[in-house]
Design a protein around this motif. Structure first.
Motif, short mmCIF file in Angstrom:
data_model
loop_
_atom_site.label_atom_id
_atom_site.label_comp_id
_atom_site.label_asym_id
_atom_site.label_seq_id
_atom_site.Cartn_x
_atom_site.Cartn_y
_atom_site.Cartn_z
N PRO A 1 0.79 -1.24 0.00
CA PRO A 1 0.00 0.00 0.00
C PRO A 1 0.82 1.29 0.00
O PRO A 1 0.35 2.32 -0.45
CB PRO A 1 -0.84 -0.11 1.28
N SER A 2 2.06 1.24 0.49
CA SER A 2 2.89 2.44 0.45
C SER A 2 3.76 2.49 -0.80
O SER A 2 4.70 3.25 -0.89
CB SER A 2 3.74 2.57 1.71
N ARG A 3 3.38 1.66 -1.77
CA ARG A 3 3.98 1.64 -3.12
C ARG A 3 5.44 1.21 -3.14
O ARG A 3 6.22 1.64 -3.96
CB ARG A 3 3.86 2.99 -3.82
N LEU A 59 7.30 4.66 -6.46
CA LEU A 59 6.78 6.00 -6.69
C LEU A 59 5.51 6.23 -5.88
O LEU A 59 4.63 5.37 -5.84
CB LEU A 59 6.50 6.19 -8.19
N TRP A 60 5.41 7.38 -5.27
CA TRP A 60 4.22 7.80 -4.54
C TRP A 60 3.89 9.21 -5.02
O TRP A 60 4.74 10.09 -4.98
CB TRP A 60 4.49 7.82 -3.04
N VAL A 61 2.66 9.43 -5.51
CA VAL A 61 2.25 10.75 -5.97
C VAL A 61 0.97 11.15 -5.26
O VAL A 61 0.24 10.30 -4.74
CB VAL A 61 2.05 10.81 -7.50
N SER A 62 0.67 12.44 -5.28
CA SER A 62 -0.54 12.93 -4.62
C SER A 62 -1.65 13.28 -5.61
O SER A 62 -2.76 13.57 -5.18
CB SER A 62 -0.20 14.14 -3.75
N SER A 63 -1.35 13.24 -6.90
CA SER A 63 -2.38 13.58 -7.88
C SER A 63 -2.10 12.89 -9.21
O SER A 63 -0.98 12.47 -9.49
CB SER A 63 -2.42 15.10 -8.11
N VAL A 64 -3.14 12.81 -10.02
CA VAL A 64 -2.99 12.24 -11.36
C VAL A 64 -2.06 13.12 -12.19
O VAL A 64 -1.24 12.61 -12.98
CB VAL A 64 -4.37 12.08 -12.05
N MET A 73 3.17 3.08 -12.69
CA MET A 73 1.72 3.31 -12.78
C MET A 73 0.98 2.90 -11.51
O MET A 73 -0.14 3.35 -11.27
CB MET A 73 1.13 2.58 -13.99
N THR A 74 1.59 2.06 -10.67
CA THR A 74 0.92 1.69 -9.41
C THR A 74 0.86 2.88 -8.45
O THR A 74 0.19 2.79 -7.42
CB THR A 74 1.62 0.51 -8.71
N ALA A 75 1.50 3.98 -8.79
CA ALA A 75 1.42 5.18 -7.96
C ALA A 75 0.12 5.95 -8.19
O ALA A 75 -0.18 6.89 -7.46
CB ALA A 75 2.61 6.10 -8.25
N HIS A 76 -0.67 5.55 -9.18
CA HIS A 76 -1.93 6.24 -9.47
C HIS A 76 -2.75 6.35 -8.19
O HIS A 76 -2.91 5.36 -7.46
CB HIS A 76 -2.71 5.48 -10.54
N PRO A 77 -3.27 7.54 -7.88
CA PRO A 77 -4.04 7.73 -6.63
C PRO A 77 -5.24 6.79 -6.49
O PRO A 77 -5.66 6.49 -5.37
CB PRO A 77 -4.49 9.19 -6.71
#
Length: 146
Positions: free
Chosen positions: A26-28, A47-52, A115-119
């Motif tokens: 879950p934390s990528r 990768l961890w992102v906050s938006s698309v 791509m698994t970083a997608h919100p």
């Protein structure tokens, strides 16, 4: 006599005959079976992102990498660097049994991991269990008083 395995550069492709991706917690973080060896697992930051929009920028940056260029991914704790080796070979540095190695990915595998970083990405039950496993390991570490 050598007791530790000698690992040069594990290589990963989506069409590998031996499964190498254990999951993405879950934390990528990416859980890998080194060269498909289920007994030799490593966890590398993901990768961890906050938006698309942020994900789109990262993917576009990744796609624009040329050989010898690198892309630094920052996380709250730690991070990692993607090194472009050639047009279809990307490396992330890591450690396996204490030895420094380069995990090599083809473009499709690397982009799929990013791509698994997608919100909106939702981890599977197996991926949730990987996250629990890492938490349990952290709780087993000794606490230090300062």
């Amino acid at each position: 006599m050598m007791t530790q395995p000698f690992i040069l550069s594990p290589r990963y492709r989506l069409d590998d005959s031996s499964p190498w991706l254990e999951g993405v917690d879950p934390s990528r973080r990416y859980w890998l079976a080194v060269n498909g060896n289920q007994r030799l697992q490593v966890v590398i930051p993901g990768l961890w992102v906050s938006s698309v929009q942020e994900l789109k920028e990262v993917i576009l940056h990744f796609r624009s990498l040329q050989p010898q260029e690198k892309m630094v991914i920052q996380r709250m704790v730690g991070g990692f660097t993607i090194q472009c080796i050639s047009s279809n070979c990307y490396a992330i540095q890591g450690r396996v049994n204490g030895a420094l190695v380069w995990h090599l990915f083809d473009k499709e595998a690397m982009e799929t991991l990013l791509m698994t970083a997608h919100p909106d990405w939702i981890p599977s039950a197996k991926d949730l269990e990987l996250g629990r496993k890492l938490l349990e390991a952290a709780f087993r570490q000794p606490a230090y008083a300062i």
